[in-house]
Design a protein around this motif. Structure first.
Motif, PDB file in Angstrom:
ATOM      1  N   PRO A  84       0.828  -1.210   0.000  1.00 23.29           N
ATOM      2  CA  PRO A  84       0.000   0.000   0.000  1.00 23.29           C
ATOM      3  C   PRO A  84       0.859   1.254   0.000  1.00 23.29           C
ATOM      4  O   PRO A  84       1.904   1.318   0.643  1.00 23.29           O
ATOM      5  CB  PRO A  84      -0.794  -0.114   1.311  1.00 23.29           C
ATOM      6  N   GLY A  85       0.402   2.265  -0.746  1.00 20.52           N
ATOM      7  CA  GLY A  85       1.127   3.525  -0.821  1.00 20.52           C
ATOM      8  C   GLY A  85       2.231   3.541  -1.858  1.00 20.52           C
ATOM      9  O   GLY A  85       2.898   4.550  -2.024  1.00 20.52           O
ATOM     10  N   HIS A  86       2.435   2.432  -2.554  1.00 18.56           N
ATOM     11  CA  HIS A  86       3.481   2.365  -3.580  1.00 18.56           C
ATOM     12  C   HIS A  86       2.857   2.445  -4.968  1.00 18.56           C
ATOM     13  O   HIS A  86       1.728   2.026  -5.183  1.00 18.56           O
ATOM     14  CB  HIS A  86       4.274   1.070  -3.452  1.00 18.56           C
ATOM     15  N   GLN A 102      -3.636   1.207  -2.990  1.00 17.20           N
ATOM     16  CA  GLN A 102      -4.224   1.816  -1.799  1.00 17.20           C
ATOM     17  C   GLN A 102      -4.387   0.827  -0.651  1.00 17.20           C
ATOM     18  O   GLN A 102      -4.252   1.193   0.506  1.00 17.20           O
ATOM     19  CB  GLN A 102      -5.615   2.387  -2.139  1.00 17.20           C
ATOM     20  N   HIS A 103      -4.670  -0.433  -0.988  1.00 22.03           N
ATOM     21  CA  HIS A 103      -5.008  -1.414   0.045  1.00 22.03           C
ATOM     22  C   HIS A 103      -4.690  -2.817  -0.468  1.00 22.03           C
ATOM     23  O   HIS A 103      -4.867  -3.097  -1.641  1.00 22.03           O
ATOM     24  CB  HIS A 103      -6.511  -1.292   0.351  1.00 22.03           C
ATOM     25  N   VAL A 104      -4.216  -3.672   0.404  1.00 22.55           N
ATOM     26  CA  VAL A 104      -3.976  -5.078   0.082  1.00 22.55           C
ATOM     27  C   VAL A 104      -4.787  -5.912   1.063  1.00 22.55           C
ATOM     28  O   VAL A 104      -4.805  -5.618   2.255  1.00 22.55           O
ATOM     29  CB  VAL A 104      -2.478  -5.439   0.181  1.00 22.55           C
ATOM     30  N   ASP A 105      -5.477  -6.927   0.553  1.00 23.07           N
ATOM     31  CA  ASP A 105      -6.314  -7.754   1.416  1.00 23.07           C
ATOM     32  C   ASP A 105      -6.264  -9.199   0.953  1.00 23.07           C
ATOM     33  O   ASP A 105      -5.930  -9.483  -0.194  1.00 23.07           O
ATOM     34  CB  ASP A 105      -7.754  -7.251   1.378  1.00 23.07           C
ATOM     35  N   TRP A 106      -6.580 -10.108   1.875  1.00 23.92           N
ATOM     36  CA  TRP A 106      -6.661 -11.536   1.568  1.00 23.92           C
ATOM     37  C   TRP A 106      -8.070 -11.887   1.102  1.00 23.92           C
ATOM     38  O   TRP A 106      -9.045 -11.266   1.533  1.00 23.92           O
ATOM     39  CB  TRP A 106      -6.329 -12.374   2.801  1.00 23.92           C
ATOM     40  N   SER A 107      -8.183 -12.891   0.257  1.00 22.85           N
ATOM     41  CA  SER A 107      -9.496 -13.391  -0.138  1.00 22.85           C
ATOM     42  C   SER A 107     -10.194 -13.949   1.107  1.00 22.85           C
ATOM     43  O   SER A 107      -9.522 -14.334   2.068  1.00 22.85           O
ATOM     44  CB  SER A 107      -9.345 -14.487  -1.191  1.00 22.85           C
ATOM     45  N   THR A 142       8.096   3.897  -6.679  1.00 20.00           N
ATOM     46  CA  THR A 142       7.850   4.829  -5.581  1.00 20.00           C
ATOM     47  C   THR A 142       9.159   5.538  -5.258  1.00 20.00           C
ATOM     48  O   THR A 142      10.188   4.909  -5.067  1.00 20.00           O
ATOM     49  CB  THR A 142       7.343   4.082  -4.346  1.00 20.00           C
ATOM     50  N   GLN A 143       9.113   6.855  -5.193  1.00 18.56           N
ATOM     51  CA  GLN A 143      10.298   7.665  -4.939  1.00 18.56           C
ATOM     52  C   GLN A 143      10.385   8.048  -3.464  1.00 18.56           C
ATOM     53  O   GLN A 143       9.460   8.629  -2.935  1.00 18.56           O
ATOM     54  CB  GLN A 143      10.232   8.967  -5.755  1.00 18.56           C
ATOM     55  N   GLY A 144      11.455   7.677  -2.796  1.00 19.15           N
ATOM     56  CA  GLY A 144      11.682   8.084  -1.409  1.00 19.15           C
ATOM     57  C   GLY A 144      10.549   7.740  -0.464  1.00 19.15           C
ATOM     58  O   GLY A 144      10.234   8.495   0.426  1.00 19.15           O
ATOM     59  N   GLY A 145       9.875   6.598  -0.721  1.00 19.36           N
ATOM     60  CA  GLY A 145       8.801   6.157   0.152  1.00 19.36           C
ATOM     61  C   GLY A 145       7.464   6.807  -0.159  1.00 19.36           C
ATOM     62  O   GLY A 145       6.494   6.584   0.520  1.00 19.36           O
ATOM     63  N   GLU A 146       7.398   7.666  -1.206  1.00 24.37           N
ATOM     64  CA  GLU A 146       6.144   8.314  -1.538  1.00 24.37           C
ATOM     65  C   GLU A 146       5.772   8.024  -2.971  1.00 24.37           C
ATOM     66  O   GLU A 146       6.608   7.990  -3.855  1.00 24.37           O
ATOM     67  CB  GLU A 146       6.262   9.824  -1.337  1.00 24.37           C
ATOM     68  N   SER A 147       4.478   7.816  -3.214  1.00 21.18           N
ATOM     69  CA  SER A 147       3.994   7.542  -4.569  1.00 21.18           C
ATOM     70  C   SER A 147       3.990   8.817  -5.381  1.00 21.18           C
ATOM     71  O   SER A 147       3.905   9.919  -4.863  1.00 21.18           O
ATOM     72  CB  SER A 147       2.586   6.960  -4.524  1.00 21.18           C
TER      73      SER A 147
END
Length: 148
Positions: A84-86, A102-107, A142-147
């Motif tokens: 997330p955030g990348h 934005q978000h990662v989730d499991w089935s 992602t640059q320097g930890g920011e998208s």
């Protein structure tokens, strides 16, 4: 209530020194327990990743024995799934696709992960909602930890 919260409440109410001392030690124990768990989890995740890649067991054992596998260097390994955030890019035919996670989730059954976010192709100005469970071919830009 966590030891952290108990300590905060105790200090804000100015309880006696003996109680504050006990709560401070409970908080310390809680922090140390959390700190100890994370490195072990990182090592297990790394070993699992390498086993899936087909790395021979004797190579993994040698690295662990030599001390080459440490929690501080495991965090530098590339991710094995979207984060997330990348922002990631991938070539698709003649254009480049960007995917902002934005978000990662499991089935619901817990068998696979899905990343949810936004995608845009070269030349487009509008981002579209999308998801992906395919990590292959994507490059983290992602640059320097920011998208972007």
């Amino acid at each position: 209530m966590s030891a952290r919260m108990e300590l905060h409440v105790a200090l804000s109410l100015r309880l006696d020194a003996k109680e504050a001392y006990r709560l401070a030690h409970n908080y310390r124990d809680e922090v140390l327990a959390e700190a100890d768990l994370l490195p072990k989890a990182d090592v297990v995740a790394w070993l699992t990743k390498k086993a899936r890649e087909g790395t021979p067991v004797e190579v993994l054992a040698s690295k662990v024995e030599r001390g080459a596998v440490r929690p501080d260097n495991l965090r530098m390994l590339p991710a094995d799934f979207f984060e997330p955030g990348h922002t990631y890019t991938r070539q698709h035919h003649a254009s480049t696709i960007r995917f902002l996670v934005q978000h990662v989730d499991w089935s619901p059954c817990g068998t696979y992960k899905v990343a949810f976010g936004w995608r845009v192709e070269d030349g487009d100005v509008t981002w579209s909602p999308t998801d992906s469970d395919d990590f292959g071919g994507w490059v983290d830009v992602t640059q320097g930890g920011e998208s972007e």
